[in-house]
Scaffold this active site. Sequence first.
Site, PDB file in Angstrom:
ATOM      1  N   ARG A  47      86.774  71.726  47.919  1.00 41.37           N
ATOM      2  CA  ARG A  47      85.757  71.253  46.979  1.00 41.37           C
ATOM      3  C   ARG A  47      86.443  71.189  45.442  1.00 41.37           C
ATOM      4  NH1 ARG A  47      82.096  74.164  45.051  1.00 41.37           N
ATOM      5  NH2 ARG A  47      81.505  74.947  47.038  1.00 41.37           N
ATOM      6  N   TYR A  99      75.807  47.177  37.375  1.00 42.07           N
ATOM      7  CA  TYR A  99      75.627  47.197  38.800  1.00 42.07           C
ATOM      8  C   TYR A  99      74.265  47.725  39.207  1.00 42.07           C
ATOM      9  CZ  TYR A  99      76.720  48.817  43.491  1.00 42.07           C
ATOM     10  OH  TYR A  99      76.790  49.042  44.793  1.00 42.07           O
ATOM     11  N   ASP A 173      82.471  51.188  32.797  1.00 44.37           N
ATOM     12  CA  ASP A 173      82.882  50.898  34.030  1.00 44.37           C
ATOM     13  C   ASP A 173      83.723  49.787  34.331  1.00 44.37           C
ATOM     14  OD1 ASP A 173      82.594  49.971  36.637  1.00 44.37           O
ATOM     15  OD2 ASP A 173      80.593  50.395  37.161  1.00 44.37           O
ATOM     16  N   LYS A 198      86.157  49.196  45.713  1.00 46.48           N
ATOM     17  CA  LYS A 198      86.573  47.700  45.385  1.00 46.48           C
ATOM     18  C   LYS A 198      88.129  47.491  45.231  1.00 46.48           C
ATOM     19  CE  LYS A 198      82.099  47.981  45.448  1.00 46.48           C
ATOM     20  NZ  LYS A 198      81.220  48.369  43.940  1.00 46.48           N
TER      21      LYS A 198
END
Length: 380
Positions: A47, A99, A173, A198
């Site tokens: 992690r 978004y 973004d 994406k």
Amino acid sequence: MKFETLAIHAGQEPDPNNGAVMTPVYLTSTYKQDGVGKPRQGYEYSRTMNPTRKALQDCLAALEGGNFGLAFASGLAATDTILRLLNAGDHVLAGNDVYGGTFRLFDKVLRRFSLDFTFADTTDPESVAEALTPSTRLVWLETPTNPFLRITDIRAVAEVVHAHKNNPLLVVDNTFATPYLQRPLELGADIVVHSMTKYLGGHSDVVGGAVIVQDKDLADRLYFLQNAVGAVIGPMDSFLVLRGIKTLPLRMDRHFENASAIVEFLSNHPKIERLIYPFHESHPQYKIARQQMKNGGGMISFIMKGGRDAAIKVVENTEIFTLAESLGGVESLIEVPAAMTHLSVAGSQLEVDPGLVRLSVGVEHKEDLIEDLKQALEKA
Ligand SMILES: *Cc1c(COP(=O)(O)O)cnc(C)c1O
């Protein structure tokens, strides 16, 4: 090194143990320590850090012209972690065309933790200046936006934001543009965020998110949160994104070539009321798009004269363009945002025209794509 070279090599060295040229997928959660409190090469627990994820993080930093990269389980996990830099009572100013999932996270989840959000038109630096409040600590914008492909002048907004007494963090973004087309840190942004699902992944086979910064203190706070909150990407997914990134420049050039041909075909189509593409002269921020972006990218939106029914007819009749959410893969996708990706903003100030069709133009042959759209538009 130039971008194309970094896309293939940054963060990735042949494996020192066996010479493997491709970064191995380190499927391990833990690491042998040489003594108590003496981890090898800093790896203790996956992690906190994993070698495959580290290669991806270093590659992302190099591509965005940043010093530090962080990879997350999704774009929204990256967004959520950034917002945890704030304290209850802080104000966030966000673009009014962000978004849908970002809007939902801000409006439906983080408001409950006493963060305050307002949404403004970031394409106009004046309205950003007017919407800043004494408690603004973070400004969030997307450019190009989804699905209207509005363009914000990052440099102009960075000046406005950094003139505020709190010196709020400016987050961009950069999912739609990718670092190949646009590098927000070089234009004054403090943080770049991506949905790697994406274009960075590029093959519609992985979900992931990224954060890139220049500043060491900011990076340390984010690495702390990445480990403390734990929304990390796994090694297999890190590998898939690293592999996708290698062809990012090739893909983005082809996305643009195909999108340009489609824009030309659609620009005088009798059934289309309005065409939206950043590198088309009719675009309201055409000049800024040209200055700020290397090319116009692979996303096109258009509004049908026949409204919702016509839009649905088009998307249900394409054969090569697949009717699906998401974007940025090698295959072409088509959708109606008001009824699909943007359902979460229905009834809000971010609502989308029901006749708007969004294309994610893939890297197939452009003539096949145009033929496909032609026959689908005939049926609408
Ligand atoms: C998809 C997307 C996100 C969210 O990313 P996920 O990987 O789906 O969590 C954020 N911003 C933009 C612009 C997106 O297209």
